[in-house]
Design a protein around this motif. Structure first.
Motif, PDB file in Angstrom:
ATOM      1  N   ASP A  10     -29.916  -1.761  -5.536  1.00  0.00           N
ATOM      2  CA  ASP A  10     -29.361  -0.414  -5.389  1.00  0.00           C
ATOM      3  C   ASP A  10     -28.036  -0.443  -4.641  1.00  0.00           C
ATOM      4  OD1 ASP A  10     -30.793   2.358  -6.037  1.00  0.00           O
ATOM      5  OD2 ASP A  10     -32.343   0.827  -5.905  1.00  0.00           O
ATOM      6  N   ASP A  11     -27.968  -1.267  -3.606  1.00  0.00           N
ATOM      7  CA  ASP A  11     -26.756  -1.343  -2.804  1.00  0.00           C
ATOM      8  C   ASP A  11     -25.582  -1.860  -3.630  1.00  0.00           C
ATOM      9  OD1 ASP A  11     -25.491  -1.208  -0.085  1.00  0.00           O
ATOM     10  OD2 ASP A  11     -25.207  -3.338  -0.462  1.00  0.00           O
ATOM     11  N   ARG A  12     -25.830  -2.852  -4.476  1.00  0.00           N
ATOM     12  CA  ARG A  12     -24.760  -3.367  -5.327  1.00  0.00           C
ATOM     13  C   ARG A  12     -24.291  -2.312  -6.318  1.00  0.00           C
ATOM     14  NH1 ARG A  12     -28.058  -8.018  -5.210  1.00  0.00           N
ATOM     15  NH2 ARG A  12     -28.958  -7.497  -7.253  1.00  0.00           N
ATOM     16  N   ARG A 302     -45.051  26.806  -9.005  1.00  0.00           N
ATOM     17  CA  ARG A 302     -45.943  25.843  -9.655  1.00  0.00           C
ATOM     18  C   ARG A 302     -45.182  24.532  -9.775  1.00  0.00           C
ATOM     19  NH1 ARG A 302     -47.398  28.617 -15.184  1.00  0.00           N
ATOM     20  NH2 ARG A 302     -48.938  26.939 -15.316  1.00  0.00           N
ATOM     21  N   ALA A 303     -45.194  23.748  -8.711  1.00  0.00           N
ATOM     22  CA  ALA A 303     -44.392  22.533  -8.656  1.00  0.00           C
ATOM     23  C   ALA A 303     -45.267  21.293  -8.549  1.00  0.00           C
ATOM     24  CB  ALA A 303     -43.423  22.591  -7.481  1.00  0.00           C
ATOM     25  N   ASP A 304     -45.027  20.355  -9.447  1.00  0.00           N
ATOM     26  CA  ASP A 304     -45.673  19.044  -9.420  1.00  0.00           C
ATOM     27  C   ASP A 304     -44.669  18.062  -8.831  1.00  0.00           C
ATOM     28  OD1 ASP A 304     -47.174  16.716 -10.007  1.00  0.00           O
ATOM     29  OD2 ASP A 304     -46.132  16.510 -11.935  1.00  0.00           O
ATOM     30  N   VAL A 305     -45.005  17.414  -7.723  1.00  0.00           N
ATOM     31  CA  VAL A 305     -44.080  16.512  -7.045  1.00  0.00           C
ATOM     32  C   VAL A 305     -44.546  15.071  -7.232  1.00  0.00           C
ATOM     33  CG1 VAL A 305     -42.999  15.878  -4.859  1.00  0.00           C
ATOM     34  CG2 VAL A 305     -43.516  18.284  -5.343  1.00  0.00           C
ATOM     35  N   LEU A 306     -43.646  14.242  -7.755  1.00  0.00           N
ATOM     36  CA  LEU A 306     -43.921  12.818  -7.939  1.00  0.00           C
ATOM     37  C   LEU A 306     -42.962  12.023  -7.061  1.00  0.00           C
ATOM     38  CD1 LEU A 306     -45.178  10.364  -9.420  1.00  0.00           C
ATOM     39  CD2 LEU A 306     -43.420  10.680 -11.194  1.00  0.00           C
ATOM     40  N   GLU A 307     -43.514  11.175  -6.181  1.00  0.00           N
ATOM     41  CA  GLU A 307     -42.695  10.330  -5.315  1.00  0.00           C
ATOM     42  C   GLU A 307     -42.846   8.885  -5.745  1.00  0.00           C
ATOM     43  OE1 GLU A 307     -42.462  11.242  -1.085  1.00  0.00           O
ATOM     44  OE2 GLU A 307     -43.910  12.864  -1.412  1.00  0.00           O
ATOM     45  N   LEU A 308     -41.706   8.227  -5.980  1.00  0.00           N
ATOM     46  CA  LEU A 308     -41.696   6.842  -6.440  1.00  0.00           C
ATOM     47  C   LEU A 308     -41.069   5.949  -5.375  1.00  0.00           C
ATOM     48  CD1 LEU A 308     -40.407   7.543 -10.074  1.00  0.00           C
ATOM     49  CD2 LEU A 308     -42.767   7.071  -9.383  1.00  0.00           C
ATOM     50  N   ASN A 309     -41.582   4.748  -5.223  1.00  0.00           N
ATOM     51  CA  ASN A 309     -41.112   3.828  -4.192  1.00  0.00           C
ATOM     52  C   ASN A 309     -39.935   2.999  -4.721  1.00  0.00           C
ATOM     53  OD1 ASN A 309     -40.932   2.544  -1.759  1.00  0.00           O
ATOM     54  ND2 ASN A 309     -42.638   1.129  -2.134  1.00  0.00           N
ATOM     55  N   CYS A 310     -38.834   3.713  -5.008  1.00  0.00           N
ATOM     56  CA  CYS A 310     -37.649   3.054  -5.544  1.00  0.00           C
ATOM     57  C   CYS A 310     -36.421   3.716  -4.945  1.00  0.00           C
ATOM     58  CB  CYS A 310     -37.617   3.156  -7.078  1.00  0.00           C
ATOM     59  SG  CYS A 310     -37.516   4.849  -7.705  1.00  0.00           S
ATOM     60  N   GLY A 311     -35.250   3.241  -5.338  1.00  0.00           N
ATOM     61  CA  GLY A 311     -34.003   3.826  -4.888  1.00  0.00           C
ATOM     62  C   GLY A 311     -33.412   4.749  -5.935  1.00  0.00           C
ATOM     63  N   ALA A 316     -33.964   4.052 -12.619  1.00  0.00           N
ATOM     64  CA  ALA A 316     -33.803   3.798 -14.054  1.00  0.00           C
ATOM     65  C   ALA A 316     -34.524   2.546 -14.524  1.00  0.00           C
ATOM     66  CB  ALA A 316     -32.313   3.681 -14.390  1.00  0.00           C
ATOM     67  N   LEU A 317     -35.097   1.774 -13.586  1.00  0.00           N
ATOM     68  CA  LEU A 317     -35.772   0.527 -13.947  1.00  0.00           C
ATOM     69  C   LEU A 317     -37.266   0.758 -14.155  1.00  0.00           C
ATOM     70  CD1 LEU A 317     -34.180  -1.906 -11.321  1.00  0.00           C
ATOM     71  CD2 LEU A 317     -33.461  -1.536 -13.694  1.00  0.00           C
ATOM     72  N   PRO A 318     -37.905  -0.087 -15.004  1.00  0.00           N
ATOM     73  CA  PRO A 318     -39.367  -0.046 -15.061  1.00  0.00           C
ATOM     74  C   PRO A 318     -39.930  -0.665 -13.783  1.00  0.00           C
ATOM     75  CG  PRO A 318     -38.492  -1.793 -16.480  1.00  0.00           C
ATOM     76  CD  PRO A 318     -37.309  -1.017 -15.970  1.00  0.00           C
ATOM     77  N   PRO A 319     -41.078  -0.193 -13.305  1.00  0.00           N
ATOM     78  CA  PRO A 319     -41.968   0.780 -13.960  1.00  0.00           C
ATOM     79  C   PRO A 319     -41.646   2.238 -13.625  1.00  0.00           C
ATOM     80  CG  PRO A 319     -43.005  -0.019 -11.965  1.00  0.00           C
ATOM     81  CD  PRO A 319     -41.678  -0.732 -12.057  1.00  0.00           C
ATOM     82  N   TYR A 320     -40.611   2.476 -12.786  1.00  0.00           N
ATOM     83  CA  TYR A 320     -40.386   3.814 -12.246  1.00  0.00           C
ATOM     84  C   TYR A 320     -40.000   4.821 -13.327  1.00  0.00           C
ATOM     85  CZ  TYR A 320     -40.220   0.609  -8.347  1.00  0.00           C
ATOM     86  OH  TYR A 320     -40.520  -0.404  -7.473  1.00  0.00           O
TER      87      TYR A 320
END
Length: 334
Positions: A10-12, A302-311, A316-320
């Motif tokens: 992500d930093d790059r 009516r909000a569904d919140v999904l949190e992913l452990n990515c940057g 844009a990468l799998p599996p996210y």
């Protein structure tokens, strides 16, 4: 180990994106931000007063009186004139790529991220194969609408407070006109999806247009001012703002772009929301999303919140991206 590598990746990506961005001057430009402004000399406080009026004005994101529905739809593209005319001629013609599904009942409008270099072909194909027509609109100063000679979409988001408001407002009006085109074509269900800066536009469209039934906001927060002030991708803008305006003033100045101010509209009973966040995000810092979620919850959204452990970029990468796509598909087809 994996997440350390992900953070470096992500930093790059952030460094590569920032390399083409140049500092530009701080400006107010209220005459381009507020349609009813009568040109006169004002300072930051006067600008903020106008911004407060825009937040209270329910018609700020309405299409201008006399706006017609003139468009062309051919060979998988929609074209129409923008309702806002700017000094960049290329920016005044809106183009949207259509990836049609077999069923022409449900259309998903996608608002891309800031400085996108290409549309989301794989995302469009994924949803179109599952019965949803995907329409990818070019936001102001992107793709075919780019300003000649510019290395990135510097007029879309910048230390020019007025032009930034004009650009986001233009994106919202363009999105609303595209909805009218799709309705004219016979689509019965309209959904919107936005990524990063596009999520602010998608959220504002959903808040101001009752035709939108479902909205997906990826990598979103409420305050655009807070994002610009703290985000990795906008360090050059923050540098130009330094010494000219403080964060409290910037939040007032860009109040009309703050999704928290539209929580009630986003909580209407016939709108379903999905918010996708990246826990390692350095562009839209994760804690910036919490006030928006809190306001939406308080308003009964009516909000569904999904949190992913990515940057931000590794989203844009799998599996996210796959997890997000499947969760969005469930919302759109449910």
């Amino acid at each position: 180990m994996y997440h350390s590598w992900l953070d470096r990746w992500d930093d790059r990506r952030a460094q590569r994106g920032n390399a083409v961005k140049e500092r530009t001057a701080f400006r107010l430009d209220p005459e381009v931000a507020f349609p009813s402004f009568e040109k006169e000399e004002i300072g930051i406080e006067g600008f903020c007063d106008l911004a407060d009026q825009a937040v209270a004005d329910a018609s700020f994101f309405d299409q201008p009186t006399g706006s017609g529905l003139i468009f062309e739809w051919q060979n998988g593209w929609i074209e129409f004139p923008s309702d806002i005319s700017t000094d960049t001629a290329e920016n005044n013609l809106v183009r949207a790529k259509v990836t049609e599904s077999k069923s022409q009942k449900h259309a998903l409008i996608i608002f891309h991220h800031w400085n996108a270099s290409a549309r989301y072909r794989q995302i469009a194909r994924f949803f179109s194969r599952r019965g949803i027509t995907v329409v990818e609109i070019a936001m102001p100063y992107h793709f075919e609408r780019s300003r000649p000679g510019s290395r990135h979409a510097d007029y879309m988001l910048s230390p020019d407070l007025g032009r930034t408001i004009q650009s986001v407002r233009q994106a919202v009006l363009d999105g609303r006109k595209l909805i009218r085109v799709l309705e004219h074509r016979g689509y019965e269900q309209i959904s919107v999806m936005g990524l990063s800066l596009g999520s602010w536009v998608a959220g504002l469209v959903a808040a101001n247009d009752s035709a939108v039934q479902k909205a997906v906001l990826c990598l979103a927060a409420g305050s655009l001012a807070d994002m610009v002030w703290t985000g990795r991708a906008t360090e050059h803008i923050r540098a130009s703002l330094a010494g000219q305006i403080d964060l409290t003033q910037l939040n007032r100045a860009w109040g009309s772009l703050n999704l928290e101010n539209y929580a009630e509209q986003l909580a209407r009973p016939d709108l379903r929301l999905q918010i996708v966040l990246a826990q390692r995000d350095t562009v839209v810092l994760p804690h910036l999303s919490q006030p928006l979620i809190a306001k939406l919850t308080q308003a009964g959204a009516r909000a569904d919140v999904l949190e992913l452990n990515c940057g931000h970029y590794s989203f844009a990468l799998p599996p996210y991206i796959l997890r997000s796509g499947l969760r969005t598909l469930r919302l759109l087809t449910g």
